[in-house]
Design a protein around this motif. Structure first.
Motif, PDB file in Angstrom:
ATOM      1  N   ARG A 132      41.897  61.647  31.536  1.00  0.00           N
ATOM      2  CA  ARG A 132      42.275  61.055  32.824  1.00  0.00           C
ATOM      3  C   ARG A 132      42.463  59.553  32.692  1.00  0.00           C
ATOM      4  NH1 ARG A 132      38.317  64.769  34.832  1.00  0.00           N
ATOM      5  NH2 ARG A 132      36.771  63.088  34.929  1.00  0.00           N
ATOM      6  N   ASN A 133      41.614  58.929  31.911  1.00  0.00           N
ATOM      7  CA  ASN A 133      41.686  57.488  31.752  1.00  0.00           C
ATOM      8  C   ASN A 133      42.968  57.029  31.065  1.00  0.00           C
ATOM      9  OD1 ASN A 133      39.233  57.156  32.979  1.00  0.00           O
ATOM     10  ND2 ASN A 133      38.073  56.961  31.086  1.00  0.00           N
ATOM     11  N   GLN A 134      43.545  57.906  30.237  1.00  0.00           N
ATOM     12  CA  GLN A 134      44.787  57.548  29.549  1.00  0.00           C
ATOM     13  C   GLN A 134      45.927  57.288  30.531  1.00  0.00           C
ATOM     14  OE1 GLN A 134      43.937  60.570  25.804  1.00  0.00           O
ATOM     15  NE2 GLN A 134      46.035  60.230  26.443  1.00  0.00           N
ATOM     16  N   ASP A 135      45.876  57.930  31.690  1.00  0.00           N
ATOM     17  CA  ASP A 135      46.950  57.803  32.669  1.00  0.00           C
ATOM     18  C   ASP A 135      46.696  56.698  33.685  1.00  0.00           C
ATOM     19  OD1 ASP A 135      48.172  59.936  31.440  1.00  0.00           O
ATOM     20  OD2 ASP A 135      47.378  61.431  32.830  1.00  0.00           O
ATOM     21  N   LYS A 136      45.629  55.943  33.495  1.00  0.00           N
ATOM     22  CA  LYS A 136      45.267  54.928  34.475  1.00  0.00           C
ATOM     23  C   LYS A 136      45.461  53.532  33.905  1.00  0.00           C
ATOM     24  CE  LYS A 136      41.868  57.918  36.680  1.00  0.00           C
ATOM     25  NZ  LYS A 136      40.458  58.094  37.046  1.00  0.00           N
ATOM     26  N   PRO A 137      45.898  52.600  34.744  1.00  0.00           N
ATOM     27  CA  PRO A 137      46.078  51.227  34.261  1.00  0.00           C
ATOM     28  C   PRO A 137      44.732  50.554  34.009  1.00  0.00           C
ATOM     29  CG  PRO A 137      46.443  51.342  36.623  1.00  0.00           C
ATOM     30  CD  PRO A 137      46.280  52.753  36.150  1.00  0.00           C
ATOM     31  N   SER A 138      44.692  49.689  33.029  1.00  0.00           N
ATOM     32  CA  SER A 138      43.471  48.949  32.729  1.00  0.00           C
ATOM     33  C   SER A 138      43.266  47.835  33.753  1.00  0.00           C
ATOM     34  CB  SER A 138      43.560  48.346  31.329  1.00  0.00           C
ATOM     35  OG  SER A 138      44.586  47.365  31.289  1.00  0.00           O
ATOM     36  N   THR A 139      42.076  47.259  33.739  1.00  0.00           N
ATOM     37  CA  THR A 139      41.790  46.142  34.623  1.00  0.00           C
ATOM     38  C   THR A 139      42.745  44.984  34.349  1.00  0.00           C
ATOM     39  OG1 THR A 139      39.467  46.765  34.750  1.00  0.00           O
ATOM     40  CG2 THR A 139      40.018  44.511  35.360  1.00  0.00           C
ATOM     41  N   HIS A 140      43.087  44.786  33.092  1.00  0.00           N
ATOM     42  CA  HIS A 140      44.022  43.718  32.717  1.00  0.00           C
ATOM     43  C   HIS A 140      45.379  43.926  33.376  1.00  0.00           C
ATOM     44  CE1 HIS A 140      46.894  41.591  30.108  1.00  0.00           C
ATOM     45  NE2 HIS A 140      45.911  40.739  29.873  1.00  0.00           N
ATOM     46  N   VAL A 141      45.881  45.157  33.349  1.00  0.00           N
ATOM     47  CA  VAL A 141      47.180  45.475  33.953  1.00  0.00           C
ATOM     48  C   VAL A 141      47.124  45.247  35.457  1.00  0.00           C
ATOM     49  CG1 VAL A 141      48.789  47.346  34.461  1.00  0.00           C
ATOM     50  CG2 VAL A 141      47.877  47.082  32.150  1.00  0.00           C
ATOM     51  N   LYS A 142      46.047  45.697  36.092  1.00  0.00           N
ATOM     52  CA  LYS A 142      45.923  45.539  37.536  1.00  0.00           C
ATOM     53  C   LYS A 142      45.763  44.071  37.921  1.00  0.00           C
ATOM     54  CE  LYS A 142      42.613  48.521  37.826  1.00  0.00           C
ATOM     55  NZ  LYS A 142      41.509  49.282  38.447  1.00  0.00           N
ATOM     56  N   PHE A 143      45.077  43.315  37.085  1.00  0.00           N
ATOM     57  CA  PHE A 143      44.928  41.881  37.339  1.00  0.00           C
ATOM     58  C   PHE A 143      46.303  41.198  37.334  1.00  0.00           C
ATOM     59  CE2 PHE A 143      44.712  37.568  35.717  1.00  0.00           C
ATOM     60  CZ  PHE A 143      43.765  36.976  36.550  1.00  0.00           C
ATOM     61  N   CYS A 144      47.111  41.501  36.345  1.00  0.00           N
ATOM     62  CA  CYS A 144      48.450  40.898  36.258  1.00  0.00           C
ATOM     63  C   CYS A 144      49.306  41.298  37.460  1.00  0.00           C
ATOM     64  CB  CYS A 144      49.127  41.306  34.958  1.00  0.00           C
ATOM     65  SG  CYS A 144      48.360  40.618  33.471  1.00  0.00           S
ATOM     66  N   GLU A 145      49.205  42.544  37.882  1.00  0.00           N
ATOM     67  CA  GLU A 145      49.959  43.011  39.041  1.00  0.00           C
ATOM     68  C   GLU A 145      49.521  42.269  40.303  1.00  0.00           C
ATOM     69  OE1 GLU A 145      50.179  47.022  41.765  1.00  0.00           O
ATOM     70  OE2 GLU A 145      50.013  47.277  39.594  1.00  0.00           O
ATOM     71  N   SER A 146      48.197  42.105  40.479  1.00  0.00           N
ATOM     72  CA  SER A 146      47.691  41.399  41.659  1.00  0.00           C
ATOM     73  C   SER A 146      48.074  39.925  41.627  1.00  0.00           C
ATOM     74  CB  SER A 146      46.164  41.547  41.750  1.00  0.00           C
ATOM     75  OG  SER A 146      45.802  42.861  42.110  1.00  0.00           O
ATOM     76  N   MET A 147      48.091  39.328  40.434  1.00  0.00           N
ATOM     77  CA  MET A 147      48.519  37.933  40.321  1.00  0.00           C
ATOM     78  C   MET A 147      49.969  37.779  40.783  1.00  0.00           C
ATOM     79  SD  MET A 147      46.521  35.422  39.060  1.00  0.00           S
ATOM     80  CE  MET A 147      47.597  34.368  38.084  1.00  0.00           C
ATOM     81  N   TRP A 148      50.826  38.699  40.375  1.00  0.00           N
ATOM     82  CA  TRP A 148      52.229  38.642  40.786  1.00  0.00           C
ATOM     83  C   TRP A 148      52.359  38.813  42.294  1.00  0.00           C
ATOM     84  CZ3 TRP A 148      56.984  37.274  40.570  1.00  0.00           C
ATOM     85  CH2 TRP A 148      57.986  37.988  41.246  1.00  0.00           C
ATOM     86  N   LYS A 149      51.660  39.782  42.856  1.00  0.00           N
ATOM     87  CA  LYS A 149      51.750  40.016  44.299  1.00  0.00           C
ATOM     88  C   LYS A 149      51.181  38.829  45.078  1.00  0.00           C
ATOM     89  CE  LYS A 149      51.732  45.069  44.126  1.00  0.00           C
ATOM     90  NZ  LYS A 149      50.999  46.300  44.493  1.00  0.00           N
ATOM     91  N   LEU A 150      50.120  38.221  44.548  1.00  0.00           N
ATOM     92  CA  LEU A 150      49.556  37.044  45.211  1.00  0.00           C
ATOM     93  C   LEU A 150      50.551  35.891  45.192  1.00  0.00           C
ATOM     94  CD1 LEU A 150      47.251  35.464  46.512  1.00  0.00           C
ATOM     95  CD2 LEU A 150      46.401  34.962  44.200  1.00  0.00           C
ATOM     96  N   ALA A 151      51.170  35.655  44.036  1.00  0.00           N
ATOM     97  CA  ALA A 151      52.155  34.570  43.930  1.00  0.00           C
ATOM     98  C   ALA A 151      53.320  34.813  44.887  1.00  0.00           C
ATOM     99  CB  ALA A 151      52.655  34.451  42.491  1.00  0.00           C
ATOM    100  N   TYR A 152      53.797  36.056  44.939  1.00  0.00           N
ATOM    101  CA  TYR A 152      54.901  36.367  45.844  1.00  0.00           C
ATOM    102  C   TYR A 152      54.467  36.175  47.297  1.00  0.00           C
ATOM    103  CZ  TYR A 152      58.300  38.924  48.568  1.00  0.00           C
ATOM    104  OH  TYR A 152      59.235  39.262  49.522  1.00  0.00           O
ATOM    105  N   SER A 153      53.272  36.667  47.654  1.00  0.00           N
ATOM    106  CA  SER A 153      52.793  36.566  49.034  1.00  0.00           C
ATOM    107  C   SER A 153      52.695  35.114  49.485  1.00  0.00           C
ATOM    108  CB  SER A 153      51.424  37.248  49.171  1.00  0.00           C
ATOM    109  OG  SER A 153      51.507  38.628  48.906  1.00  0.00           O
TER     110      SER A 153
END
Length: 395
Positions: A132-153
């Motif tokens: 199951r974990n293989q199909d889930k994004p790591s904390t690093h991936v989610k951090f980068c995604e949130s950084m992008w959304k924060l910058a856009y917001s």
């Protein structure tokens, strides 16, 4: 049969572009075409919508550069490691069960697999956990995604507030309807609207490239609905009130992304404080400002000034559905915040966090949980709105 289908499609297409659907009586597309707005202004026309597609590709490319050269270095500074989850050892039987039957086998199935493979139950449970974990994004991936959304917001809300601060309809919503639909767009408002539309199209595209999460379908539908609402309001030139709806729904998004980033970086107090701010701003904007200010003008002031027509009913129906979603999302946010009081802190977003690799780690992890992990289902629903959140989020 084919001829009948073609005729039906042609009838629907002609009906879709009928002026009586889009505009009040005695107004046509040709009227907008004949108008000559001032310098730097345009009248909304359906063909402008295509501009959003190259814009979406541009935003997607910008996101890749942002994550690579800004978000990843920030993750390193905050000691967020780019660790890949442990890979499950190849096993055809378990893989078939995982992909075709269930990702969470019950006790009876575990016993059957144990006998079939001559593995103990704990080993099989561990295999499913790793798989199951293989199909889930790591904390690093989610951090980068949130950084992008924060910058856009931050950028889009600041830009929207800047251009609307001087707009007369921000202070008097009746200005949204005077001389409708002959209301030219300034170039700044045009760019604001199409950056928003391009952003949601970019989210639609990126979902097929990013690591898929368990709420993939919900978010995909959310993004398409957001695209439809923004496009619809542009084509019938309800951009003035549409820009206000976008601005109001942008207010809370940045706070949630900051809370997520603080959570990933293990700054618990910052996470807690920011999540409280998010709750307050979300409820004030979605249950206060939006229904009592914006729905009031779309339902009552517009009816008084321009009167109802076909797309008016549809537009208000969609905005009312959005308000229903806001009430539902607010319920889950309040529910999570209430559980925070009992647990004392906000913790992780469980929508797609990597599970612990052993039962002992699960116990340790659960002892640190708080608001954002108080309910996996609740948090999924909140994330479903957010980035949202703008017309229907979403979120």
């Amino acid at each position: 049969m084919a001829a009948a289908a073609t005729a039906a499609a042609a009838w629907l297409w002609s009906g879709l572009w009928n002026e009586r659907f889009w505009f009040p009586a005695n107004v046509s597309w040709a009227d907008l075409e004949r108008q000559e707005p001032g310098d730097g202004e345009v009248y909304p026309l359906p063909r402008h919508i295509w501009v959003a597609f190259p814009g979406a590709l541009g935003l997607f490319a910008l996101r890749q550069l942002f994550e690579r050269f800004i978000a990843r270095p920030c993750a390193v500074l905050l000691n967020i490691q780019n660790c890949e989850p442990r890979t499950a050892q190849p096993n055809a039987i378990l893989e078939k069960v995982f992909t075709s039957i269930t990702k969470f086998p019950d006790a009876r199935r575990l016993e059957g697999l144990s006998k079939q493979l001559d593995w103990n139950v704990r080993k099989i449970q561990r295999w499913f956990r790793h798989r199951r974990n293989q199909d889930k994004p790591s904390t690093h991936v989610k951090f980068c995604e949130s950084m992008w959304k924060l910058a856009y917001s931050i950028c889009i809300f600041t830009y929207g507030l800047r251009i609307l601060w001087l707009a007369p309809w921000l202070w008097d919503t009746r200005q949204c309807w005077y001389n409708y639909p002959f209301q030219p767009l300034s170039s700044s408002l045009y760019y604001y609207y199409f950056v928003q539309l391009a952003f949601y199209w970019s989210l639609v595209f990126s979902q097929f490239i990013d690591v898929k999460r368990k709420d993939f379908l919900v978010m995909f539908i959310h993004h398409l609905l957001s695209v439809a609402l923004i496009s619809f309001s542009y084509m019938n030139n309800m951009v003035r009130v549409g820009s206000l709806v976008l601005l109001v729904h942008d207010m809370a998004d940045g706070f949630l992304e900051v809370a997520k980033i603080a959570n990933y970086a293990k700054y618990q107090r910052v996470c807690d404080a920011t999540f409280v701010l998010f709750c307050v701003v979300f409820i004030v904007t979605r249950l206060g400002i939006y229904p009592f200010w914006l729905l009031n003008t779309t339902l009552f002031e517009s009816k008084e000034i321009i009167g109802p027509y076909t797309s008016w009913w549809l537009f208000n129906g969609l905005l009312l559905i959005l308000q229903v979603l806001n009430v539902i999302w607010s319920y889950f946010i309040i529910r999570i915040a209430y559980k925070a009081l009992a647990r004392g802190k906000v913790s992780k977003d469980e929508r797609s966090d990597v599970e612990s690799s052993s039962e002992e780690e699960d116990v340790t992890s659960s002892s640190r949980k708080g608001v954002l992990s108080s309910s996996s289902n609740d948090t999924s629903r909140i994330n479903g709105h957010i980035t949202s959140g703008q017309w229907a989020e979403e979120e």
